[in-house]
Design a protein around this motif. Structure first.
Motif, mmCIF file in Angstrom:
data_model
loop_
_atom_site.group_PDB
_atom_site.id
_atom_site.type_symbol
_atom_site.label_atom_id
_atom_site.label_comp_id
_atom_site.label_asym_id
_atom_site.label_seq_id
_atom_site.Cartn_x
_atom_site.Cartn_y
_atom_site.Cartn_z
ATOM 1 N N ASP A 222 0.838 -1.195 0.000
ATOM 2 C CA ASP A 222 0.000 0.000 0.000
ATOM 3 C C ASP A 222 0.873 1.245 0.000
ATOM 4 O O ASP A 222 2.012 1.235 0.473
ATOM 5 C CB ASP A 222 -0.916 0.012 1.224
ATOM 6 N N THR A 229 -3.906 5.997 3.154
ATOM 7 C CA THR A 229 -3.204 4.927 2.441
ATOM 8 C C THR A 229 -4.120 4.317 1.384
ATOM 9 O O THR A 229 -5.307 4.107 1.618
ATOM 10 C CB THR A 229 -2.750 3.835 3.426
ATOM 11 N N PRO A 231 -4.254 1.369 -2.153
ATOM 12 C CA PRO A 231 -3.571 0.255 -2.829
ATOM 13 C C PRO A 231 -2.614 0.782 -3.901
ATOM 14 O O PRO A 231 -2.828 1.873 -4.459
ATOM 15 C CB PRO A 231 -4.721 -0.546 -3.449
ATOM 16 N N TRP A 232 -1.588 0.005 -4.223
ATOM 17 C CA TRP A 232 -0.559 0.437 -5.158
ATOM 18 C C TRP A 232 -1.100 0.801 -6.532
ATOM 19 O O TRP A 232 -0.549 1.679 -7.224
ATOM 20 C CB TRP A 232 0.494 -0.661 -5.323
#
Length: 338
Positions: A222, A229, A231-232
């Protein structure tokens, strides 16, 4: 009547071209903040930029094919332009900039790259004999000084000579972006030039990674930003879809309406946009001196606009700002080819 028609074309190009150019600058400007989150999460700059270009190339692939409508000869006839755009405007600009950042201060590397508008003015002067006016020169100096203040590079730090050369390579790539984007005689719709050029650039960056020139490290952790934050894949999609695919299409379209000289100076707003998104996503705020520099950049753009050549001169030199959107359309060129 011709003068009136030319004036109407200029005003029409400015009305549409200016908002497109500003939108392109805003789109391009958000890439740094999103990418910084990925880099802080363990991604190398090379991996981030390569994924960015691949996402944009794949997104534009189908629209590019649709825009061609089976006229593949347009690609064959413009292979040189597409290759130059992909290798210079995309691959060289991204690769050389990150190589420079690896060995020198980020601000100084960006400052050198953003001397590209001055390179465009010099190129048009040497290549087409379009001598810049005194106001254009003054505007260039004001904008350049504003960038110096904005990027806070007057700290007296020692810099790497190799890094400076890499940064100047990125500047050449950025100048090529404006010059090639302004070509309105190719018959290539903006989305086709962007899509095909990005595909060439993606392949070029991938090859650079495979041979070890560009370090490639990534992960699926993340990514943290000021607001939380995510997710990528959120920053990856934001960079690929908005900051690249949309940005390149808007950039090419606006440059064809405004001409490479004016468009390149308006694109300086990308630095201001980058600072804005840096604050929104990363909490980075410019100091008072950098704020003054931002104002000088905008003032420089205005002065350059006031110093643009008269309509009659631009018409002689083939400035795309004086061509209506349909004047060099693909349909017209298709009839000519037939």
């Amino acid at each position: 009547m011709d003068a009136v028609a030319n004036d109407a074309r200029v005003h029409s190009g400015l009305r549409l071209g200016l908002p497109l150019a500003i939108a392109a600058a805003l789109s391009f400007g958000m890439s740094g903040a999103w990418a910084r989150g990925l880099i802080d999460a363990g991604w190398t700059p090379g991996a981030a930029v390569t994924v960015r270009i691949w996402v944009a190339a794949l997104v534009l692939l189908i629209p590019t094919v649709i825009a061609l409508r089976g006229r593949w000869r347009l690609l064959r006839r413009n292979l040189g332009v597409i290759a130059a755009y992909g290798l210079l405007a995309v691959t060289a600009t991204q690769l050389f900039y990150f190589q420079a950042v690896a060995v020198m201060d980020v601000g100084l590397a960006l400052l050198i790259e953003y001397t590209a508008p001055i390179a465009v003015v010099l190129w048009l002067w040497m290549r087409r004999g379009e001598k810049p006016t005194g106001r254009s020169i003054l505007g260039a100096l004001i904008a350049f000084f504003g960038l110096v203040l904005m990027l806070d590079v007057l700290s007296g730090r020692t810099v790497d000579v190799g890094g400076i050369l890499w940064a100047f390579g990125a500047m050449v790539g950025a100048a090529a972006y404006f010059i090639l984007s302004a070509k309105s005689d190719t018959g290539l719709p903006p989305i086709v030039l962007a899509g095909s050029g990005l595909l060439v650039g993606a392949v070029g960056l991938t090859l650079a990674g495979l041979v070890g020139i560009l370090p490639m490290v990534w992960n699926t952790e993340d990514v943290a930003y000021r607001f939380g934050t995510v997710p990528w894949f959120v920053p990856v999609l934001a960079i690929g879809l908005i900051a690249t695919a949309l940005a390149y299409v808007l950039g090419i379209a606006s440059t064809r309406l405004l001409g490479s000289r004016l468009a390149s100076f308006i694109a300086l707003a990308e630095v201001i946009a980058a600072m804005l998104f840096g604050w929104l996503l990363l909490g980075q705020l410019p100091n008072l001196l950098q704020g003054l520099g931002a104002g000088l950049v905008l003032a420089g753009v205005v002065v350059v606009k006031l110093g643009e050549p008269a309509a009659s001169v631009a018409s002689v030199s083939g400035d795309p700002a004086l061509t209506t959107p349909g004047e060099h359309s693909v349909d017209t060129l298709e009839v000519d080819d037939a």
